[in-house]
Scaffold this motif. Sequence first.
Motif: not given
Length: 521
Positions: A507-521, A497-501
Amino acid sequence: AFATASGPLCVPAAPARYTVAAEAVSQALLTAAERAPPQTWDALEPPEATVALANLAEALTRAPGALDAARARRVARCLCTLLHTARQATASVKVDAAGTSPSPMEVDEDAEQGAGPWGLPTGGDARVGAQLELLATSEALAPLVRGAGGGAEHAVALCELLGALFESAGSLAPRLVSTLAYRVGLLGVLWRDVLRSVPSDIDWAAAAQGRGRGAQWLPPLVAFCEVTARTLASADADELRAPAAGKMSSAHAVPATAMYDPSDGSGVVAIARKAAWDMLWAPILQTPPPRAAAARDAVCKFLRVAFDRLTTLELAPPSAFHAAVLSSDAGLERFRVEVEAALSGTGADAFEQAAAAQHQVEGEGAETAAPAADNGDGGGRASNSGTRVRGLLLAAPCLVPFSARAEAFHSLVSTDRDENRGRSNMFGHVMGRLIKVRRGKLLEDGMQALNELGGAVKGLIRVQFVDVWDEAEDGIDGGGLFKDFLEELLKEGFSDKLGLFRPNARNELYPDPAAGCSARV
């Protein structure tokens, strides 16, 4: 007047006169630029140098054909000299007859009225500004880039000019990078005609100081790293998988085979890897001149970006980025000695203290920086070791194998833990910091509270949950509440839901490159 080799290029006060110049005048202008002695350009006043630079930029776009290597080298050096001379106006501070400086408001007003492309004073003349912008176009850069293909000696002048342009590119930086990478083939020229011939035994630390035979190879390497680091992030996998090793064109600005060739391990990564190690791990620690520091930063940034892209796409193994010195057990043992020296005798904040020491040395200047005391085994003084270790791990962590970095991290954690155990209050109980968290805002409150603790976050933390009215819930944190808080914090931080990873195929998590575009972030 334009073609006179003994006088300045910009004799006419009005640059508009140059708009009627024919092709022959452009050739004459380039001839004057390459033949005039350097002191001719040094003698110009900044406004004159700005106009001369603008006129010469337009001459490059009008001149037919390509300059040969020798002419391109001399013209590039002239452009670089004019650029540095023109910058003196923005670097100097006006002082009136009474010896007082203008107020910040007056300085800003003057700068706003006269500032143009590359931060140069144009006096508000739009024509000069338009001419200066031509320096970021393929029409002006293509003749210089083609002329730089004659080897390192010819490429140095162009790369020094590009370095000066990058220093104050401002809003023109994306345009300049795009032109160099995709329209004039700079990367192909630098790799094919220059960097592929770099000797393997160059002392890059000496080259950064302008000494030794490596000095001529450093500007091309820095220019390649500067442009490639900016384009790698946007290059897709197909671009990086360009098939022919070493064949770099405008269509494939940064193929992986030119950066790392799996057949023999050659490529720019190997060159930059040694250069970064030499400059970060030099035997003596003294503050480098600004140009050397900029070169070190450009090379290290390239390594960090290339490591992320090439290893993620499995185009290069992590070991391709490891320093050659650390590929043996003896080298790793010397690195452990450095880490131990950094931690011993300086307390839990060894790396932080080393950073402060480095900052103090940089403030004193290179002339007063003391050489490191080296005992021959790679150790040296504790503060010196801490500075080197910290600088290496921050600037280019990919040079150190992951196992060695993890070992250094655990050593630091162990030292911190031992120090925190010794902190107790007068009753003998370990002191802790209390943070208040609302259950409905656990992630926001928790991250803010933990960030505000600073270094105290390494100690004991007690959690108190409160409701919307800031009323505390019943219960005393004896460890269970903090565990509950941390589990919920991690669960919410890693949630979809947060969209950071983002999960990968395993099925391993890594930082989402598009996370910086999220208004919530």
